[in-house]
Design an enzyme around this catalytic site. Structure first.
Site, mmCIF file in Angstrom:
data_model
loop_
_atom_site.group_PDB
_atom_site.id
_atom_site.type_symbol
_atom_site.label_atom_id
_atom_site.label_comp_id
_atom_site.label_asym_id
_atom_site.label_seq_id
_atom_site.Cartn_x
_atom_site.Cartn_y
_atom_site.Cartn_z
ATOM 1 N N CYS A 52 2.845 34.972 -15.591
ATOM 2 C CA CYS A 52 1.896 34.456 -16.575
ATOM 3 C C CYS A 52 0.484 34.993 -16.320
ATOM 4 C CB CYS A 52 1.981 32.930 -16.611
ATOM 5 S SG CYS A 52 1.421 32.274 -18.187
ATOM 6 N N GLU A 104 9.099 29.833 -11.468
ATOM 7 C CA GLU A 104 8.913 28.924 -10.319
ATOM 8 C C GLU A 104 8.894 27.459 -10.749
ATOM 9 O OE1 GLU A 104 6.578 30.471 -11.841
ATOM 10 O OE2 GLU A 104 4.771 29.232 -11.867
ATOM 11 N N HIS A 162 7.155 31.282 -16.387
ATOM 12 C CA HIS A 162 7.112 30.702 -15.042
ATOM 13 C C HIS A 162 8.520 30.421 -14.539
ATOM 14 C CE1 HIS A 162 2.777 29.686 -15.066
ATOM 15 N NE2 HIS A 162 2.959 29.612 -16.363
HETATM 16 N N1 GLN Z 1 -3.453 31.262 -20.542
HETATM 17 C C1 GLN Z 1 -3.598 31.644 -19.162
HETATM 18 C C2 GLN Z 1 -4.490 32.870 -19.024
HETATM 19 O O1 GLN Z 1 -4.872 33.427 -19.968
HETATM 20 C C3 GLN Z 1 -2.258 31.905 -18.552
HETATM 21 C C4 GLN Z 1 -1.420 30.647 -18.564
HETATM 22 C C5 GLN Z 1 -0.533 30.491 -17.392
HETATM 23 O O2 GLN Z 1 -0.649 31.193 -16.380
HETATM 24 N N2 GLN Z 1 0.345 29.535 -17.483
HETATM 25 O O3 GLN Z 1 -4.822 33.257 -17.947
#
Ligand code: GLN
Length: 196
Positions: A81, A177, A175
């Protein structure tokens, strides 16, 4: 071979869950918060969180450039992410002063899944991993361009790329995890073993 020592970037975001998963798989996860924590790592995990905050903290701690160099020199690295955003060469819809590590030749758009579906769970057919990999998406980034050096590992039914690999650098929009499914972490540890 000795237990692989996996740095978990622990400046912000979901580092605890990655640490637990890696430990349960028999690896030796170690928190990375300062420059001197970057020594003697066999691999690195960059968790989810807020990429602009992670970027700022990497900059302030002096880790940004050393991390770029370590990953470019072949340190196996797995970003989830916000971690995927940090690994990308091109980030869309971010702050003008945000930095990234440029390890995956992809363009990612932050927060690209729209408001109604800020968060969803699904299973994905992921190359090298499993046909039914569990995936949780939270304000996830969308991969909008994939460079020639980058392999697409998983897509959503609409074709959106959500997992990629380039050499020993792995990234997911989602994710793993936060699920009970540790098979992507197992795959990452196999890349670490291969590169040792
Ligand atoms: N929206 C977050 C970002 O732009 C990422 C979201 C996440 O890691 N769950 O960094």
């Amino acid at each position: 071979m000795p237990t692989p020592r996996i740095g978990v970037l622990s400046v912000q975001g979901g580092f605890a869950e990655h640490t637990d998963m890696l430990r349960n798989l028999g690896a030796d996860p170690t928190p990375v918060r300062r420059l001197d924590h970057l020594q003697r790592l066999d691999g690195l995990v960059i968790p989810g969180g807020e990429s602009t905050t992670i970027s700022r903290l990497l900059d302030l701690s002096g880790m940004l450039e050393p991390l770029r160099e370590l990953i470019a020199a072949g340190l196996p690295t797995f970003g989830t992410c916000a971690g995927l955003i940090m690994l990308a060469t091109d980030v869309l819809d971010t702050r003008p002063d945000a930095h990234s590590l440029g390890a995956l030749d992809i363009s990612v758009r932050r927060n690209a899944f729209g408001r109604q579906v800020n968060s969803f769970e699904t299973t994905l057919n992921m190359a090298h991993v499993a046909e039914d990999t569990e995936a949780v998406f939270i304000r996830a980034p969308r991969v909008e361009r994939v460079g020639e050096s980058v392999e697409e590992l998983a897509t959503l039914p609409d074709g959106t790329v959500v997992a990629v690999q380039s050499g020993v650098v792995l990234g997911t929009s989602f994710h793993p995890e936060l699920t009970g499914d540790d098979r992507i972490h197992r795959y990452f540890l196999s890349l670490v073993e291969q590169s040792r």
